[in-house]
Scaffold this active site. Sequence first.
Site, PDB file in Angstrom:
ATOM      1  N   HIS A 215      -3.950  -1.366  -5.749  1.00 19.40           N
ATOM      2  CA  HIS A 215      -5.109  -1.342  -4.855  1.00 19.40           C
ATOM      3  C   HIS A 215      -4.898  -2.264  -3.652  1.00 19.40           C
ATOM      4  O   HIS A 215      -5.104  -1.863  -2.495  1.00 19.40           O
ATOM      5  CB  HIS A 215      -6.354  -1.763  -5.643  1.00 19.40           C
ATOM      6  CG  HIS A 215      -7.622  -1.760  -4.849  1.00 19.40           C
ATOM      7  ND1 HIS A 215      -8.671  -0.919  -5.113  1.00 19.40           N
ATOM      8  CD2 HIS A 215      -8.029  -2.521  -3.793  1.00 19.40           C
ATOM      9  CE1 HIS A 215      -9.655  -1.143  -4.256  1.00 19.40           C
ATOM     10  NE2 HIS A 215      -9.292  -2.122  -3.451  1.00 19.40           N
ATOM     11  N   GLU A 216      -4.469  -3.497  -3.919  1.00 18.93           N
ATOM     12  CA  GLU A 216      -4.324  -4.450  -2.825  1.00 18.93           C
ATOM     13  C   GLU A 216      -3.132  -4.115  -1.936  1.00 18.93           C
ATOM     14  O   GLU A 216      -3.205  -4.253  -0.705  1.00 18.93           O
ATOM     15  CB  GLU A 216      -4.191  -5.875  -3.372  1.00 18.93           C
ATOM     16  CG  GLU A 216      -5.410  -6.363  -4.147  1.00 18.93           C
ATOM     17  CD  GLU A 216      -6.717  -6.224  -3.388  1.00 18.93           C
ATOM     18  OE1 GLU A 216      -6.716  -6.313  -2.142  1.00 18.93           O
ATOM     19  OE2 GLU A 216      -7.756  -6.016  -4.042  1.00 18.93           O
TER      20      GLU A 216
ATOM     21  N   HIS B 163      -3.874  -1.476   0.698  1.00 21.35           N
ATOM     22  CA  HIS B 163      -4.540  -1.968   1.908  1.00 21.35           C
ATOM     23  C   HIS B 163      -3.518  -2.336   2.988  1.00 21.35           C
ATOM     24  O   HIS B 163      -3.839  -2.315   4.185  1.00 21.35           O
ATOM     25  CB  HIS B 163      -5.365  -3.221   1.589  1.00 21.35           C
ATOM     26  CG  HIS B 163      -6.730  -2.962   1.047  1.00 21.35           C
ATOM     27  ND1 HIS B 163      -7.704  -2.257   1.733  1.00 21.35           N
ATOM     28  CD2 HIS B 163      -7.313  -3.327  -0.124  1.00 21.35           C
ATOM     29  CE1 HIS B 163      -8.806  -2.201   1.021  1.00 21.35           C
ATOM     30  NE2 HIS B 163      -8.605  -2.838  -0.117  1.00 21.35           N
TER      31      HIS B 163
END
Length: 216
Positions: A168-169, A172
């Site tokens: 998820h990170e 980004h």
Amino acid sequence: MALPSDHAPLAERIEELLAAGGPLPIVSAGDPVLRRGTEPFDGQLEPALLARFIEALRVTMHAAPGVGVAAPQVGVELRIAVIEDPAPVPDEVRVVRGRVPQPFRVLVNPSYEPVGDGRAAFFEGCLSVPGWQAVVARHASVRLTGQDEYGRAVDEVFTGWPARIVQHETDHLDGDGLLYLDRAELRSLSSNEAMAERWAQPTPVEASAALGFELP
């Protein structure tokens, strides 16, 4: 609170962000900074400023609260993210989701690749998309490479929920900047209120049947 001008030098922009103290403002979906991607960290910030920025990300993550935050989420297009998860969940959830505590970690220039073919689908949220969650099928295990805040090499395999946080990170920070919704089963999109009322089960099996989406 207004964010510093995108045209200011990076170090100057970060100094302006940090000047107010406390948690940094988190930008929401629709802000172009989340979609522009990032530049690799290569010493653009001198060590003391880097340390202050990382600490501000940590404070922001805790205040939100969340288990990770990436630099673009505070308006900075730099390939840095922080993660931490105390995993305060019941044993049933911990076992099914593989959610185990993760200490505070700094990810600098991270990238990941899948380990094996396994995939896992669970509801997921994002600090930049407040109030909503959706089911995302992600790699069950990934190999993360990059550096830590001191420039030391990182090469580690993550599984279960920690693998989800890492993906998820890192998303980004990649390419044009990915939000979890870009990978989500959109028919599963649920408000936090609906989640609490209907879909608090450890797995999204009931949501899949009721809302009409497939699980891997």
